[in-house]
Write a protein that holds these residues in place. Sequence first.
Motif, PDB file in Angstrom:
ATOM      1  N   ALA A   1       0.828  -1.210   0.000  1.00 56.69           N
ATOM      2  CA  ALA A   1       0.000   0.000   0.000  1.00 56.69           C
ATOM      3  C   ALA A   1       0.861   1.259   0.000  1.00 56.69           C
ATOM      4  O   ALA A   1       0.554   2.231  -0.708  1.00 56.69           O
ATOM      5  N   VAL A   2       1.936   1.258   0.765  1.00 56.28           N
ATOM      6  CA  VAL A   2       2.822   2.427   0.814  1.00 56.28           C
ATOM      7  C   VAL A   2       3.478   2.658  -0.549  1.00 56.28           C
ATOM      8  O   VAL A   2       3.536   3.785  -1.057  1.00 56.28           O
ATOM      9  N   ALA A   3       3.975   1.576  -1.160  1.00 55.71           N
ATOM     10  CA  ALA A   3       4.617   1.712  -2.470  1.00 55.71           C
ATOM     11  C   ALA A   3       3.619   2.179  -3.524  1.00 55.71           C
ATOM     12  O   ALA A   3       3.922   3.047  -4.354  1.00 55.71           O
ATOM     13  N   ALA A   4       2.416   1.596  -3.516  1.00 60.00           N
ATOM     14  CA  ALA A   4       1.396   1.972  -4.498  1.00 60.00           C
ATOM     15  C   ALA A   4       0.974   3.419  -4.314  1.00 60.00           C
ATOM     16  O   ALA A   4       0.789   4.163  -5.296  1.00 60.00           O
ATOM     17  N   ASP A   5       0.819   3.848  -3.067  1.00 59.13           N
ATOM     18  CA  ASP A   5       0.417   5.223  -2.802  1.00 59.13           C
ATOM     19  C   ASP A   5       1.497   6.201  -3.241  1.00 59.13           C
ATOM     20  O   ASP A   5       1.197   7.281  -3.782  1.00 59.13           O
ATOM     21  N   TYR A   6       2.753   5.838  -3.042  1.00 60.71           N
ATOM     22  CA  TYR A   6       3.847   6.704  -3.467  1.00 60.71           C
ATOM     23  C   TYR A   6       3.828   6.895  -4.984  1.00 60.71           C
ATOM     24  O   TYR A   6       3.949   8.025  -5.487  1.00 60.71           O
ATOM     25  N   VAL A   7       3.665   5.795  -5.721  1.00 65.37           N
ATOM     26  CA  VAL A   7       3.617   5.883  -7.186  1.00 65.37           C
ATOM     27  C   VAL A   7       2.428   6.737  -7.623  1.00 65.37           C
ATOM     28  O   VAL A   7       2.539   7.586  -8.513  1.00 65.37           O
ATOM     29  N   SER A   8       1.273   6.514  -6.992  1.00 64.35           N
ATOM     30  CA  SER A   8       0.078   7.262  -7.355  1.00 64.35           C
ATOM     31  C   SER A   8       0.237   8.752  -7.064  1.00 64.35           C
ATOM     32  O   SER A   8      -0.177   9.610  -7.871  1.00 64.35           O
ATOM     33  N   MET A   9       0.844   9.083  -5.926  1.00 67.78           N
ATOM     34  CA  MET A   9       1.036  10.497  -5.586  1.00 67.78           C
ATOM     35  C   MET A   9       2.018  11.178  -6.528  1.00 67.78           C
ATOM     36  O   MET A   9       1.921  12.380  -6.780  1.00 67.78           O
ATOM     37  N   ARG A  10       2.973  10.424  -7.056  1.00 67.01           N
ATOM     38  CA  ARG A  10       3.884  10.991  -8.045  1.00 67.01           C
ATOM     39  C   ARG A  10       3.136  11.421  -9.299  1.00 67.01           C
ATOM     40  O   ARG A  10       3.555  12.342 -10.000  1.00 67.01           O
ATOM     41  N   VAL A  11       2.018  10.752  -9.574  1.00 69.45           N
ATOM     42  CA  VAL A  11       1.227  11.065 -10.761  1.00 69.45           C
ATOM     43  C   VAL A  11       0.182  12.134 -10.469  1.00 69.45           C
ATOM     44  O   VAL A  11       0.020  13.091 -11.239  1.00 69.45           O
ATOM     45  N   PHE A  12      -0.509  12.012  -9.342  1.00 68.23           N
ATOM     46  CA  PHE A  12      -1.670  12.868  -9.064  1.00 68.23           C
ATOM     47  C   PHE A  12      -1.398  13.959  -8.024  1.00 68.23           C
ATOM     48  O   PHE A  12      -2.270  14.791  -7.769  1.00 68.23           O
ATOM     49  N   GLY A  13      -0.239  13.947  -7.405  1.00 66.13           N
ATOM     50  CA  GLY A  13       0.070  14.979  -6.432  1.00 66.13           C
ATOM     51  C   GLY A  13      -0.344  14.603  -5.019  1.00 66.13           C
ATOM     52  O   GLY A  13      -0.882  13.522  -4.764  1.00 66.13           O
ATOM     53  N   LEU A  14      -0.089  15.522  -4.089  1.00 63.84           N
ATOM     54  CA  LEU A  14      -0.289  15.250  -2.665  1.00 63.84           C
ATOM     55  C   LEU A  14      -1.679  15.629  -2.163  1.00 63.84           C
ATOM     56  O   LEU A  14      -2.029  15.292  -1.034  1.00 63.84           O
ATOM     57  N   THR A  15      -2.465  16.310  -2.965  1.00 61.14           N
ATOM     58  CA  THR A  15      -3.792  16.727  -2.510  1.00 61.14           C
ATOM     59  C   THR A  15      -4.689  15.514  -2.309  1.00 61.14           C
ATOM     60  O   THR A  15      -4.778  14.662  -3.198  1.00 61.14           O
ATOM     61  N   PRO A  16      -5.355  15.377  -1.142  1.00 59.50           N
ATOM     62  CA  PRO A  16      -6.264  14.241  -0.931  1.00 59.50           C
ATOM     63  C   PRO A  16      -7.355  14.179  -1.997  1.00 59.50           C
ATOM     64  O   PRO A  16      -7.741  15.198  -2.576  1.00 59.50           O
ATOM     65  N   VAL A  17      -7.837  12.974  -2.277  1.00 57.96           N
ATOM     66  CA  VAL A  17      -8.825  12.765  -3.333  1.00 57.96           C
ATOM     67  C   VAL A  17     -10.091  13.576  -3.079  1.00 57.96           C
ATOM     68  O   VAL A  17     -10.688  14.129  -4.002  1.00 57.96           O
ATOM     69  N   LEU A  18     -10.530  13.649  -1.816  1.00 59.60           N
ATOM     70  CA  LEU A  18     -11.733  14.400  -1.458  1.00 59.60           C
ATOM     71  C   LEU A  18     -11.363  15.485  -0.456  1.00 59.60           C
ATOM     72  O   LEU A  18     -11.763  15.446   0.706  1.00 59.60           O
ATOM     73  N   HIS A  19     -10.587  16.439  -0.914  1.00 59.57           N
ATOM     74  CA  HIS A  19     -10.094  17.476  -0.008  1.00 59.57           C
ATOM     75  C   HIS A  19     -11.208  18.486   0.263  1.00 59.57           C
ATOM     76  O   HIS A  19     -11.463  19.401  -0.517  1.00 59.57           O
ATOM     77  N   ILE A  20     -11.906  18.289   1.372  1.00 53.74           N
ATOM     78  CA  ILE A  20     -13.019  19.153   1.767  1.00 53.74           C
ATOM     79  C   ILE A  20     -12.646  19.817   3.090  1.00 53.74           C
ATOM     80  O   ILE A  20     -12.261  19.145   4.048  1.00 53.74           O
ATOM     81  N   THR A  21     -12.738  21.110   3.139  1.00 54.85           N
ATOM     82  CA  THR A  21     -12.408  21.838   4.368  1.00 54.85           C
ATOM     83  C   THR A  21     -13.677  22.384   5.020  1.00 54.85           C
ATOM     84  O   THR A  21     -14.670  22.658   4.352  1.00 54.85           O
ATOM     85  N   TYR A  22     -13.625  22.515   6.335  1.00 57.84           N
ATOM     86  CA  TYR A  22     -14.721  23.149   7.064  1.00 57.84           C
ATOM     87  C   TYR A  22     -14.122  23.940   8.219  1.00 57.84           C
ATOM     88  O   TYR A  22     -13.082  23.588   8.769  1.00 57.84           O
ATOM     89  N   ALA A  23     -14.781  25.012   8.549  1.00 57.68           N
ATOM     90  CA  ALA A  23     -14.211  25.971   9.500  1.00 57.68           C
ATOM     91  C   ALA A  23     -14.500  25.632  10.954  1.00 57.68           C
ATOM     92  O   ALA A  23     -13.780  26.067  11.846  1.00 57.68           O
ATOM     93  N   HIS A  24     -15.544  24.836  11.209  1.00 52.94           N
ATOM     94  CA  HIS A  24     -15.980  24.610  12.586  1.00 52.94           C
ATOM     95  C   HIS A  24     -16.122  23.109  12.857  1.00 52.94           C
ATOM     96  O   HIS A  24     -16.710  22.382  12.059  1.00 52.94           O
ATOM     97  N   SER A  25     -15.587  22.656  13.978  1.00 50.89           N
ATOM     98  CA  SER A  25     -15.792  21.278  14.413  1.00 50.89           C
ATOM     99  C   SER A  25     -17.162  21.160  15.075  1.00 50.89           C
ATOM    100  O   SER A  25     -17.649  22.113  15.711  1.00 50.89           O
ATOM    101  N   LEU A  26     -17.767  20.001  14.933  1.00 52.31           N
ATOM    102  CA  LEU A  26     -19.092  19.786  15.506  1.00 52.31           C
ATOM    103  C   LEU A  26     -19.006  19.808  17.033  1.00 52.31           C
ATOM    104  O   LEU A  26     -18.279  19.002  17.623  1.00 52.31           O
ATOM    105  N   PRO A  27     -19.730  20.702  17.703  1.00 49.51           N
ATOM    106  CA  PRO A  27     -19.666  20.764  19.176  1.00 49.51           C
ATOM    107  C   PRO A  27     -20.344  19.555  19.808  1.00 49.51           C
ATOM    108  O   PRO A  27     -21.201  18.909  19.201  1.00 49.51           O
ATOM    109  N   MET A  28     -19.977  19.272  21.040  1.00 53.32           N
ATOM    110  CA  MET A  28     -20.487  18.081  21.719  1.00 53.32           C
ATOM    111  C   MET A  28     -22.003  18.121  21.903  1.00 53.32           C
ATOM    112  O   MET A  28     -22.659  17.076  21.897  1.00 53.32           O
TER     113      MET A  28
END
Length: 513
Positions: free
Chosen positions: A196-223
């Motif tokens: 998995a580590v080797a495959a991920d390294y090869v894939s990141m060399r092609v597609f870059g370091l950005t996560p596949v579903l890079h979604i950001t949010y400003a607030h964590s869900l409060p308890m």
Amino acid sequence: MNQSMRRLIDGSRLHFIGWGLVVGALAGATVALFRLFIAHMLAWIQGIYAHPSWPSLAVVLVLGIVVSIIAAVLLRQEPNISGSGIPQVEGQLQGTMEFHWWGILWRKFVAGVLAIGSGLFLGREGPSIQLGAAIGQGVAAGRHESGSERRVLIAAGAAGGLAAAFNAPIAGVMFVLEEVYHNFSPLVWMSSLASAVAADYVSMRVFGLTPVLHITYAHSLPMNQYWHLVVLGIILGLLGLLYNATLLSLPRWYGHLPIPRVAQGVVPLLLIIPLGFWMPQVLGGGNGVILNLGGQIPVLSALCLLFVVRFVFSMMAYGSGLPGGIFLPILTLGAVLGALYGVAMVRLGLLPQQYVVNLMIFAMAGYFAGISKAPFTAILLITEMVGNLGHLLPLAVVSLVAYVTTDIFGGQPIYAALLNRMTVPESLSQLHHPVTFEVPVFAGSTLDMHQVRDFTWPTGSLLVEIRRGERRLVPQGAAMIRAGDTLVVMTDGSRQARVRAVIGGAAARPLTE
């Protein structure tokens, strides 16, 4: 040479870590090409749909017919490239199915690119797992490996395939251990991790370091909003039961059509055309849909329509038997359900608007956990794909509740259920050669704290070794089996499935009164 170095070299751990890296590199390169071809073809077809005209209609009609013909030819030659490929890999690791790796590899690659790239609601992840497993099998064949060593390389290839498809190496390993191989022995997880580590390294060399579903949010869900996670988890578990029931009934529905099974792919390929001209942005496995939702949440009615469209067309596509998976389509449906629930709660005044994106992310893990019954994979997968460690607890809550809800109503893991419906090839029943396999012993099982001689071993089986951490024990009659042990069993190839089922059940099933 010191004692720690001797322990490392002892057995075949270092050996299999090295070959795991080789398998992972090959799987990563193959899956990266697979992803690239699909992405380029999908972008091309979406460009055609975005400019409606009579020539555009002619192009997509011809494309649908040509793809269905090519897929039918390849499926007739090798029926086991159908669907996601995960049940086939699971069956192969259990000894109930067997394939020729090269025939699977190239046919799955070609047919998968054509089917998924045409815009059908199919995922690349299941096929990537089967492609990786085929590469692992090919490496094992080249090294003349057999038995458990061969299965370790197949499992490592499967982990590498998923890691490269999602850029999620830890989830790739966990999925293989939790759902596909059901074996947590050190040899399996270390070689799978290396792959998995080797495959991920090869894939990141092609597609870059950005996560596949890079979604950001400003607030964590409060308890004080965590009660939403429980309600959402229950809803996802119940809808997961609906998903499984619908998916498993598809072959019966398609059976009413006067079309040969291998040619039924023409149905979704033609029916997707009107949808493509109407909503070209929703075509494909769904990662674009998820990213768009993360940027801007639609209104409630649009979300309801999107869920119905994605559900119906993903079922139609997978049920046709075309090569393609349900992994990413499940995550897409989960994201839509999370957004739908969040928007509904906002309208009721029960949830602040800024937390809708949070629930969308959590619902992806919960829906997958309820359908696959692999909660650890769901948690790790979404964490790696989104690229944020700050939501592990809410992910765990939603996944656990969805899993328990599905389990209460007797829901089966979808991939195991699909495997149970497959026919074991006739040729497999003729395999008469010794094979070995490993069975982990769980706490509270029938075999836990029992002597070897106290268990009635299946006819034609032989317990050849007990592995306890770094130690390897000779299984004498008085030897005590303990939770955490790994049993190495030898049997005839034709008996493997039955023997594995009996011993595996005793090693996993809780004691009954």
